[in-house]
Design a protein around this motif. Structure first.
Motif, PDB file in Angstrom:
ATOM      1  N   GLU A  97       0.813  -1.204   0.000  1.00  0.00           N
ATOM      2  CA  GLU A  97       0.000   0.000   0.000  1.00  0.00           C
ATOM      3  C   GLU A  97       0.849   1.257   0.000  1.00  0.00           C
ATOM      4  OE1 GLU A  97      -2.606  -0.255   3.300  1.00  0.00           O
ATOM      5  OE2 GLU A  97      -3.739  -1.962   2.504  1.00  0.00           O
ATOM      6  N   ASN A  98       2.000   1.199   0.626  1.00  0.00           N
ATOM      7  CA  ASN A  98       2.863   2.368   0.742  1.00  0.00           C
ATOM      8  C   ASN A  98       3.891   2.481  -0.370  1.00  0.00           C
ATOM      9  OD1 ASN A  98       1.627   3.141   3.153  1.00  0.00           O
ATOM     10  ND2 ASN A  98       2.978   1.820   4.370  1.00  0.00           N
ATOM     11  N   ASN A  99       3.970   1.470  -1.253  1.00  0.00           N
ATOM     12  CA  ASN A  99       5.041   1.470  -2.249  1.00  0.00           C
ATOM     13  C   ASN A  99       4.564   1.087  -3.645  1.00  0.00           C
ATOM     14  OD1 ASN A  99       7.791   1.772  -0.638  1.00  0.00           O
ATOM     15  ND2 ASN A  99       6.423   0.466   0.560  1.00  0.00           N
TER      16      ASN A  99
ATOM     17  N   HIS B 287       8.785   2.898 -11.127  1.00  0.00           N
ATOM     18  CA  HIS B 287      10.200   3.262 -11.181  1.00  0.00           C
ATOM     19  C   HIS B 287      10.650   4.039  -9.940  1.00  0.00           C
ATOM     20  CE1 HIS B 287      10.012   1.900 -15.309  1.00  0.00           C
ATOM     21  NE2 HIS B 287       8.990   2.713 -15.522  1.00  0.00           N
ATOM     22  N   SER B 288       9.874   4.002  -8.864  1.00  0.00           N
ATOM     23  CA  SER B 288      10.296   4.662  -7.632  1.00  0.00           C
ATOM     24  C   SER B 288      11.461   3.898  -7.013  1.00  0.00           C
ATOM     25  CB  SER B 288       9.130   4.723  -6.648  1.00  0.00           C
ATOM     26  OG  SER B 288       8.817   3.419  -6.183  1.00  0.00           O
TER      27      SER B 288
ATOM     28  N   ASN C 122       9.308  -5.388 -14.848  1.00  0.00           N
ATOM     29  CA  ASN C 122      10.090  -6.048 -13.801  1.00  0.00           C
ATOM     30  C   ASN C 122       9.614  -7.475 -13.562  1.00  0.00           C
ATOM     31  OD1 ASN C 122      11.951  -3.963 -12.949  1.00  0.00           O
ATOM     32  ND2 ASN C 122      10.195  -2.871 -12.120  1.00  0.00           N
ATOM     33  N   TYR C 123       8.301  -7.678 -13.608  1.00  0.00           N
ATOM     34  CA  TYR C 123       7.778  -9.022 -13.402  1.00  0.00           C
ATOM     35  C   TYR C 123       8.162  -9.933 -14.567  1.00  0.00           C
ATOM     36  CZ  TYR C 123       4.638 -12.914 -12.563  1.00  0.00           C
ATOM     37  OH  TYR C 123       4.128 -14.180 -12.353  1.00  0.00           O
TER      38      TYR C 123
ATOM     39  N   LEU D   9      14.115  -1.236  -5.605  1.00  0.00           N
ATOM     40  CA  LEU D   9      14.782  -2.048  -4.590  1.00  0.00           C
ATOM     41  C   LEU D   9      14.035  -3.363  -4.383  1.00  0.00           C
ATOM     42  CD1 LEU D   9      16.989  -2.338  -2.439  1.00  0.00           C
ATOM     43  CD2 LEU D   9      15.475  -1.140  -0.841  1.00  0.00           C
ATOM     44  N   TYR D  10      12.717  -3.288  -4.363  1.00  0.00           N
ATOM     45  CA  TYR D  10      11.915  -4.500  -4.185  1.00  0.00           C
ATOM     46  C   TYR D  10      12.215  -5.516  -5.292  1.00  0.00           C
ATOM     47  CZ  TYR D  10       7.991  -7.713  -4.430  1.00  0.00           C
ATOM     48  OH  TYR D  10       7.230  -8.857  -4.509  1.00  0.00           O
ATOM     49  N   TRP D  11      12.161  -5.062  -6.555  1.00  0.00           N
ATOM     50  CA  TRP D  11      12.354  -5.989  -7.667  1.00  0.00           C
ATOM     51  C   TRP D  11      13.776  -6.525  -7.719  1.00  0.00           C
ATOM     52  CZ3 TRP D  11       8.500  -8.348  -9.630  1.00  0.00           C
ATOM     53  CH2 TRP D  11       7.247  -7.737  -9.680  1.00  0.00           C
ATOM     54  N   GLU D  12      14.747  -5.719  -7.371  1.00  0.00           N
ATOM     55  CA  GLU D  12      16.125  -6.196  -7.328  1.00  0.00           C
ATOM     56  C   GLU D  12      16.276  -7.298  -6.276  1.00  0.00           C
ATOM     57  OE1 GLU D  12      18.454  -2.731  -6.636  1.00  0.00           O
ATOM     58  OE2 GLU D  12      18.487  -2.123  -8.753  1.00  0.00           O
TER      59      GLU D  12
END
Length: 253
Positions: A30-32, A37-38, A166-167, A43-46
């Motif tokens: 919900e917060n991200n 591209h934020s 990214n997915y 960072l999450y996808w990496e």
């Protein structure tokens, strides 16, 4: 020394691995989810790529010779005219493919089962069934039988419409088919289902119950006898086509 399976789960615990029902995970998304591209999203996808690659590295270390042999047979079948049902509406008949792979494995000396997992409809999930292959082999140092799960459509299981870039990159990291113990598949399913949920939220798409990790794992529930789904149990997998190799039993090294 810890087994490879234990190391997989230890690794996931160290990576703050939340279940798909986790409130913490919901708050994170919900917060991200404001931008693909934020910095937080990047960072999450990496981190997911790193986690998936670590799981796949451990997966490839276990049963590599068997995987090579089975993989060769699968490719030989796929390169042949394997469809016998002559379905005019399908250019890639996976039902015939599975049966021909089972037959090819038997011809090479593998003890093989064609299995199906079945589960009923509940308030949370639709009912369904799924076919997969089981290969049974012996180790070179002991008489214990080793059961390997073979999923011929691994990437297809995680394809989603309008997926984020990214997915799609994460899906491309997956092997074409899975040949190994179910523990590694469980780890892969958890990573991919969490990532699919993130991708769909980024695209403001509805996340169907069939995209959840607990639903996906029912497809191979026979390896765990039954799968507990909030008090509802999936039917254990049935081996409805059992073919034992006619040659010397295959040895895993």
């Amino acid at each position: 020394m810890d087994s490879l399976e234990e190391n997989v789960f230890m690794f996931m615990d160290e990576q703050y691995y939340y279940s798909n029902e986790s409130n913490v995970e919901e708050l994170w998304w919900e917060n991200n989810t404001d931008s693909e591209h934020s910095p937080d999203t990047t960072l999450y996808w990496e981190s997911q790529v790193t986690l998936l690659q670590e799981i796949l590295e451990r997966y490839h270390l276990n049963g590599s010779k068997l995987r090579l042999d089975v993989g060769r047979i699968i490719k030989e079948v796929k390169d042949s005219d394997y469809c016998s049902c002559l379905n005019p509406f399908s250019s890639d008949c996976t039902t015939c493919l599975r049966r021909q792979v089972v037959s090819g494995l038997s011809d090479r000396g593998f003890s093989t089962n064609l299995c199906i997992s079945k589960w009923g409809t509940t308030k949370k999930f639709p009912g369904g069934c799924h076919e997969y292959i089981e290969v049974i082999a012996s180790t070179s140092t002991r008489k214990k039988k080793i059961h390997f799960l073979v999923e011929l459509e691994l990437r297809e299981q995680f394809q989603i419409a309008k997926a984020s870039e990214n997915y799609q990159k994460l899906v491309s990291c997956l092997p074409e088919f899975y040949i190994g113990k179910p523990e590694y598949l469980t780890a892969i399913v958890r990573v991919m289902c969490n990532a699919a949920k993130k991708s769909m939220k980024e695209k403001k798409m509805h996340v169907g119950p069939w995209r959840k990790s607990s639903f996906m794992q029912m497809k191979w529930s026979g390896f765990n006898q039954t799968y507990n789904n909030g008090g509802h149990f999936a039917k254990a997998s049935e081996s409805y086509l059992r073919i034992s190799g006619a040659h010397t039993p295959v040895i895993v090294t």
